[in-house]
Design a protein around this motif. Structure first.
Motif, PDB file in Angstrom:
ATOM      1  N   VAL A 156     107.486  40.815   5.117  1.00  0.00           N
ATOM      2  CA  VAL A 156     107.902  41.440   3.861  1.00  0.00           C
ATOM      3  C   VAL A 156     109.317  40.962   3.538  1.00  0.00           C
ATOM      4  CG1 VAL A 156     108.350  43.597   2.656  1.00  0.00           C
ATOM      5  CG2 VAL A 156     106.452  43.454   4.281  1.00  0.00           C
ATOM      6  N   ARG A 157     109.534  40.445   2.339  1.00  0.00           N
ATOM      7  CA  ARG A 157     110.836  39.912   1.941  1.00  0.00           C
ATOM      8  C   ARG A 157     111.732  41.049   1.439  1.00  0.00           C
ATOM      9  NH1 ARG A 157     111.758  34.608  -1.899  1.00  0.00           N
ATOM     10  NH2 ARG A 157     113.998  34.366  -1.460  1.00  0.00           N
ATOM     11  N   ASN A 158     112.980  40.987   1.850  1.00  0.00           N
ATOM     12  CA  ASN A 158     113.953  41.991   1.419  1.00  0.00           C
ATOM     13  C   ASN A 158     115.244  41.256   1.075  1.00  0.00           C
ATOM     14  OD1 ASN A 158     115.675  44.134   1.000  1.00  0.00           O
ATOM     15  ND2 ASN A 158     115.061  45.256   2.863  1.00  0.00           N
ATOM     16  N   LYS A 159     115.565  41.195  -0.228  1.00  0.00           N
ATOM     17  CA  LYS A 159     116.737  40.447  -0.678  1.00  0.00           C
ATOM     18  C   LYS A 159     118.030  41.262  -0.619  1.00  0.00           C
ATOM     19  CE  LYS A 159     114.142  37.486  -3.861  1.00  0.00           C
ATOM     20  NZ  LYS A 159     114.022  37.023  -5.261  1.00  0.00           N
ATOM     21  N   ILE A 160     117.924  42.591  -0.471  1.00  0.00           N
ATOM     22  CA  ILE A 160     119.124  43.435  -0.551  1.00  0.00           C
ATOM     23  C   ILE A 160     119.370  44.174   0.751  1.00  0.00           C
ATOM     24  CG2 ILE A 160     118.938  43.719  -3.061  1.00  0.00           C
ATOM     25  CD1 ILE A 160     117.658  46.432  -2.574  1.00  0.00           C
ATOM     26  N   SER A 161     118.904  43.617   1.824  1.00  0.00           N
ATOM     27  CA  SER A 161     119.106  44.271   3.114  1.00  0.00           C
ATOM     28  C   SER A 161     120.551  44.115   3.574  1.00  0.00           C
ATOM     29  CB  SER A 161     118.165  43.685   4.160  1.00  0.00           C
ATOM     30  OG  SER A 161     118.579  42.374   4.501  1.00  0.00           O
ATOM     31  N   ALA A 162     120.853  44.831   4.632  1.00  0.00           N
ATOM     32  CA  ALA A 162     122.205  44.719   5.190  1.00  0.00           C
ATOM     33  C   ALA A 162     122.458  43.337   5.754  1.00  0.00           C
ATOM     34  CB  ALA A 162     122.399  45.781   6.276  1.00  0.00           C
ATOM     35  N   TYR A 163     121.372  42.561   5.958  1.00  0.00           N
ATOM     36  CA  TYR A 163     121.491  41.207   6.510  1.00  0.00           C
ATOM     37  C   TYR A 163     121.444  40.154   5.416  1.00  0.00           C
ATOM     38  CZ  TYR A 163     120.070  43.831  10.662  1.00  0.00           C
ATOM     39  OH  TYR A 163     119.982  44.755  11.668  1.00  0.00           O
ATOM     40  N   GLY A 164     121.337  40.624   4.178  1.00  0.00           N
ATOM     41  CA  GLY A 164     121.193  39.690   3.082  1.00  0.00           C
ATOM     42  C   GLY A 164     119.720  39.445   2.762  1.00  0.00           C
ATOM     43  N   VAL A 172     116.403  38.370   3.646  1.00  0.00           N
ATOM     44  CA  VAL A 172     115.674  38.148   4.911  1.00  0.00           C
ATOM     45  C   VAL A 172     114.189  38.443   4.706  1.00  0.00           C
ATOM     46  CG1 VAL A 172     117.708  38.739   6.315  1.00  0.00           C
ATOM     47  CG2 VAL A 172     116.095  40.532   5.635  1.00  0.00           C
ATOM     48  N   VAL A 173     113.451  38.116   5.725  1.00  0.00           N
ATOM     49  CA  VAL A 173     112.012  38.467   5.798  1.00  0.00           C
ATOM     50  C   VAL A 173     111.809  39.265   7.068  1.00  0.00           C
ATOM     51  CG1 VAL A 173     109.659  37.632   5.917  1.00  0.00           C
ATOM     52  CG2 VAL A 173     111.341  36.390   4.537  1.00  0.00           C
TER      53      VAL A 173
END
Length: 418
Positions: free
Chosen positions: A94-102, A104-105
């Motif tokens: 699952v792609r997450n563009k606003i995570s604490a890591y930037g 990421v997938v």
């Protein structure tokens, strides 16, 4: 169904891990979720930035990433251990563009059950198909064998039946099915064939006997005339021989007609007026007895005129031969049938013999012997002609209780006679 549940559980674990990575400081260890213990967060550069304890220090579980516009990727990955065991995983990213890591997938992986591994599943399906085909083949062979077994038995029993012994019959199975019906039909056909062959043999024997009598007489007369030419007037010998020859010709003609009737050979039918036919034949045939006519005009039948004329002449000849003083002929239409009755005032036919007189070469007593001029084929020929015209001919009681009464019934016709 099991695979779909596994993928759903893995996707749910990936979503929860992605939500956990949205806010807060970065962490290196991702807690397991939904019984899925293999989790990884992979950055855009392909490095593992966080993982669950089970995946600590492991390389990325897959290089598959969501394509442009997609936020999820589903894939499968298999690994083989040093001892040769093969393990496959269902992986959901699952792609997450606003995570604490930037950007990421977040990946989650669940182990396929052993039966769901591609290699094992292919083998299992192949073995199942082979077993199913083998079972179907065996069942088909058994069913065809059980179906054809009675047919083979019938064939074997039929092969044992010969023309010299037609009395044997096929054993009928107890089950009531199509094979039973076939066996009964074969036995019925064998019954008819046996009767036909027996009738043919008896007819050949009777015909040989009937032909031998005049032939013997003719030969005897000729031999006596040659041995002693002066003993008898040659004209008398020739006349006597001619009578025997005429009798032979009559028998042969009757046999030929019977053969034609048995073969169903007849000309095209036409409308025949029975009253006109009787009138013509009575006027044409001289009689030593009084002939009384009771003819209803316009009684039409459909048939072969020559054969119907032969039927009538046979009935008239029989009545003429056995009448004492008179012959009565009646033609009428009754209940949709044309009726022709010929009655004589002779000794008559006993009730128990009324059916036997229609058998070929049958004569009852001295009053109806071959010396009276008959061949023994007149009434059988008449009945065969009646049957060929969908009618019937039989003997019945006479009105005054004396003499023979022969009745012909034929279907009425509405056609106009030519």
């Amino acid at each position: 169904m099991v695979l779909a549940d596994l993928v759903n559980s893995t996707a749910e674990a990936a979503r929860k891990a992605s939500v956990a990575a949205d806010d807060g400081p970065r962490v290196e260890t991702i807690p397991p979720s939904n019984r899925i213990i293999r989790l990884q967060i992979i950055g855009r550069d392909g490095t593992v930035v966080a993982a669950s304890p089970a995946m600590k220090g492991q390389p990325p579980m897959t290089r598959a990433r969501p394509t442009s516009g997609d936020l999820r990727v589903d894939t499968t990955s298999c690994v083989t251990s040093p001892d040769g065991n093969r393990t496959c995983f269902a992986i959901v990213g699952v792609r997450n563009k606003i995570s604490a890591y930037g950007d990421v997938v977040v990946y989650a992986a669940g182990i396929h059950p052993p039966v769901l591994s591609t290699f094992t599943l292919e083998i299992a399906l192949g073995l199942f198909c082979v077993a199913l085909l083998a079972l179907l083949g065996w069942l088909t062979w058994r069913m065809i064998g059980r179906t054809l077994e009675p047919v083979a038995r019938i064939r074997a029993e039929m092969a044992e039946i010969t023309a010299s012994d037609l009395s044997r019959r096929i054993s009928v199975p107890e089950t009531r099915n199509e094979v039973t019906q076939l066996t009964e039909a074969i036995n019925t056909t064998l019954d008819k064939l046996e009767r036909a062959v027996e009738n043919q043999r008896r007819f050949a024997s009777d015909a040989s006997h009937e032909l031998r009598t005049p032939l013997t007489g003719l030969r005897t007369k000729l031999e006596l005339a040659l041995a002693d030419p002066e003993a008898e007037d040659p004209a008398v010998t020739i006349c006597s021989a001619l009578n025997d020859a005429e009798r032979l010709q009559a028998i042969v003609n009757d046999l030929l007609l019977l053969a034609r009737l048995d073969a169903g050979v007849h000309a095209s039918p036409e409308a025949v007026d029975l009253a006109a036919l009787v009138t013509t034949e009575v006027e044409r045939r001289p009689s030593r007895h009084r002939v009384l006519l009771n003819l209803q005009p316009g009684v039409l039948v459909q048939g072969n005129r020559l054969q119907l004329t032969r039927l009538l002449t046979n009935l008239l000849a029989n009545a003429e031969r056995h009448a004492m003083s008179e012959v009565r002929i009646r033609v009428a239409g009754e209940d949709g049938e044309a009726v022709l009755e010929v009655t004589d005032d002779g000794l008559g036919i006993p009730p128990e013999e009324r059916e036997r007189v229609f058998q070929r070469f049958t004569r009852l007593d001295s009053a109806r012997s071959r010396d009276a001029g008959g061949t023994g084929l007149g009434l059988p020929i008449a009945r065969d002609i009646a049957v060929a015209h969908q009618g019937k001919l039989y003997a019945a009681d006479s009105a005054n209780g004396r003499g023979a009464r022969l009745i012909l019934r034929l279907p009425l016709s509405t056609s106009i006679p030519v």
